[in-house]
Design a protein around this motif. Structure first.
Motif, mmCIF file in Angstrom:
data_model
loop_
_atom_site.group_PDB
_atom_site.id
_atom_site.type_symbol
_atom_site.label_atom_id
_atom_site.label_comp_id
_atom_site.label_asym_id
_atom_site.label_seq_id
_atom_site.Cartn_x
_atom_site.Cartn_y
_atom_site.Cartn_z
ATOM 1 N N GLN A 1 -8.646 0.509 -3.220
ATOM 2 C CA GLN A 1 -8.866 1.301 -2.013
ATOM 3 C C GLN A 1 -7.994 2.553 -2.014
ATOM 4 O O GLN A 1 -6.781 2.483 -2.206
ATOM 5 N N THR A 2 -8.621 3.705 -1.784
ATOM 6 C CA THR A 2 -7.873 4.939 -1.623
ATOM 7 C C THR A 2 -7.103 4.872 -0.309
ATOM 8 O O THR A 2 -7.693 4.619 0.748
ATOM 9 N N ALA A 3 -5.800 5.079 -0.369
ATOM 10 C CA ALA A 3 -4.971 4.958 0.836
ATOM 11 C C ALA A 3 -3.668 5.719 0.638
ATOM 12 O O ALA A 3 -3.181 5.888 -0.474
ATOM 13 N N ASP A 4 -3.102 6.151 1.749
ATOM 14 C CA ASP A 4 -1.835 6.878 1.802
ATOM 15 C C ASP A 4 -0.705 5.875 1.976
ATOM 16 O O ASP A 4 -0.715 5.076 2.924
ATOM 17 N N ALA A 5 0.287 5.910 1.101
ATOM 18 C CA ALA A 5 1.422 4.987 1.193
ATOM 19 C C ALA A 5 2.194 5.144 2.495
ATOM 20 O O ALA A 5 2.900 4.222 2.909
ATOM 21 N N GLU A 6 2.052 6.294 3.152
ATOM 22 C CA GLU A 6 2.751 6.531 4.408
ATOM 23 C C GLU A 6 1.937 6.104 5.630
ATOM 24 O O GLU A 6 2.422 6.210 6.762
ATOM 25 N N ALA A 7 0.720 5.642 5.414
ATOM 26 C CA ALA A 7 -0.137 5.192 6.525
ATOM 27 C C ALA A 7 -1.134 4.177 5.979
ATOM 28 O O ALA A 7 -2.331 4.429 5.915
ATOM 29 N N LEU A 8 -0.640 3.031 5.589
ATOM 30 C CA LEU A 8 -1.488 2.020 4.955
ATOM 31 C C LEU A 8 -2.493 1.446 5.956
ATOM 32 O O LEU A 8 -2.124 1.134 7.088
ATOM 33 N N PRO A 9 -3.750 1.279 5.553
ATOM 34 C CA PRO A 9 -4.799 0.841 6.479
ATOM 35 C C PRO A 9 -4.895 -0.676 6.598
ATOM 36 O O PRO A 9 -5.980 -1.245 6.522
ATOM 37 N N TYR A 10 -3.750 -1.335 6.801
ATOM 38 C CA TYR A 10 -3.718 -2.796 6.883
ATOM 39 C C TYR A 10 -2.917 -3.221 8.102
ATOM 40 O O TYR A 10 -2.013 -2.504 8.556
ATOM 41 N N SER A 11 -3.232 -4.392 8.609
ATOM 42 C CA SER A 11 -2.542 -4.907 9.781
ATOM 43 C C SER A 11 -1.118 -5.320 9.428
ATOM 44 O O SER A 11 -0.759 -5.503 8.255
ATOM 45 N N ASP A 12 -0.286 -5.457 10.441
ATOM 46 C CA ASP A 12 1.087 -5.917 10.254
ATOM 47 C C ASP A 12 1.089 -7.292 9.584
ATOM 48 O O ASP A 12 0.232 -8.144 9.866
ATOM 49 N N GLU A 13 2.065 -7.492 8.693
ATOM 50 C CA GLU A 13 2.332 -8.809 8.103
ATOM 51 C C GLU A 13 1.128 -9.363 7.342
ATOM 52 O O GLU A 13 0.887 -10.569 7.299
#
Length: 290
Positions: A117-129
């Motif tokens: 998945q393309t994603a920014d390390a400073e705003a990861l598109p995943y829920s907490d924990e």
């Protein structure tokens, strides 16, 4: 997994992350970073020089089946693919989709199932924990805002889960490469921190703070025998390594600067080269999320 935020401090970091990474300036910066890493052939650097580093992260914490693993700034998946071989449920993210496609093809060739998945390390598109293990091998260090990236690594890791990061050190060979290139490079964007600071124990300890426990750091060196001279190293990086390519593009119209950087990069390689071998020093940090 629980969606508990882990306290007021973590919620503040998450809110800050979302606001800063939503600006047009930040989106433009990230697009520039993604294009930089897509230039040249970073997969060649991986295949011919640094491919063993990701496996080191995976092996020494014994990633295993039943774990959810996130590889942040995964590039071609040098930590993600070894994790999948061990039976873990793996997600690999990177800002540069071209690198993920190389990793996807390699995983498919082995019959391994991963999520890319393309994603920014400073705003990861995943829920907490959301993950048991969060890894990054010479990847998250290049996110420009270190505090935001560190906060995201911690946020998406479950309490008691493992965070493990491998980074080039400031005084090691790649750290010195960035020092050599800095006078020739454009000024960094406001608020950006030098990537090799992730190779400083004190810096990473400050980034993680009291949100982690069992903080352990150790320095090691990758033994590189790919180059026979500093000039060969310079030419390899000019052809393949995005950050070096970007600096040369910036000074392309100034022949004197190009010649000066050519000489300094070759001299750097020769200083570190001994008997056909270069040590590329890195730092591994391991911590448990509180």
């Amino acid at each position: 997994m629980s969606n508990h935020t882990g306290g007021t401090q973590m919620s503040t970091f998450t809110s800050t992350t979302r606001s800063l990474t939503a600006t047009p300036e930040d989106r433009a910066l990230k697009a520039k970073h993604a294009a930089m890493w897509a230039s040249g052939s970073y997969p060649t650097v991986v295949d011919e020089v640094v491919h063993t580093l990701g496996g080191i992260l995976v092996e020494t914490i014994d990633v295993h089946a039943g774990q959810r693993v996130l590889d942040v700034a995964a590039g071609t998946g040098t930590s993600a693919i070894p994790s999948a071989r061990r039976g873990a449920e793996v997600v690999a993210t990177d800002l540069t989709p071209e690198l993920l496609e190389v990793g996807r093809a390699a995983a498919d060739a082995e019959g391994l199932a991963l999520t890319w998945q393309t994603a920014d390390a400073e705003a990861l598109p995943y829920s907490d924990e959301a993950f048991d293990v969060v890894l990054s091998s010479i990847g998250v260090m290049f996110a420009p805002h270190h505090e935001l990236a560190a906060a995201e690594l911690i946020r998406v890791c479950r309490p008691g889960g493992t965070i493990r990061v491998l980074s080039w050190t400031p005084n090691g060979f790649i750290g010195q490469l960035f020092t050599t290139m800095k006078p020739f490079a454009p000024p960094p964007p406001p608020g950006a921190s030098p990537a090799p600071l992730w190779g400083s124990v004190e810096h990473v300890r400050d980034l993680f703070g009291d949100r982690v426990e069992e903080f352990v750091a150790r320095q090691q060196a990758l033994v590189v025998d790919r180059f026979t001279s500093g000039a060969e190293f310079r030419d390899f990086m000019k052809a393949n390594y995005g950050p070096t390519i970007a600096v040369y593009r910036f000074i392309a119209d100034d022949a004197e600067k190009v010649a000066a950087l050519d000489a300094e990069m070759a001299a750097l390689g020769d200083r570190f080269l001994d008997g056909g071998v270069m040590p590329w020093e890195y730092l591994i940090v391991t911590a448990k999320r509180r």
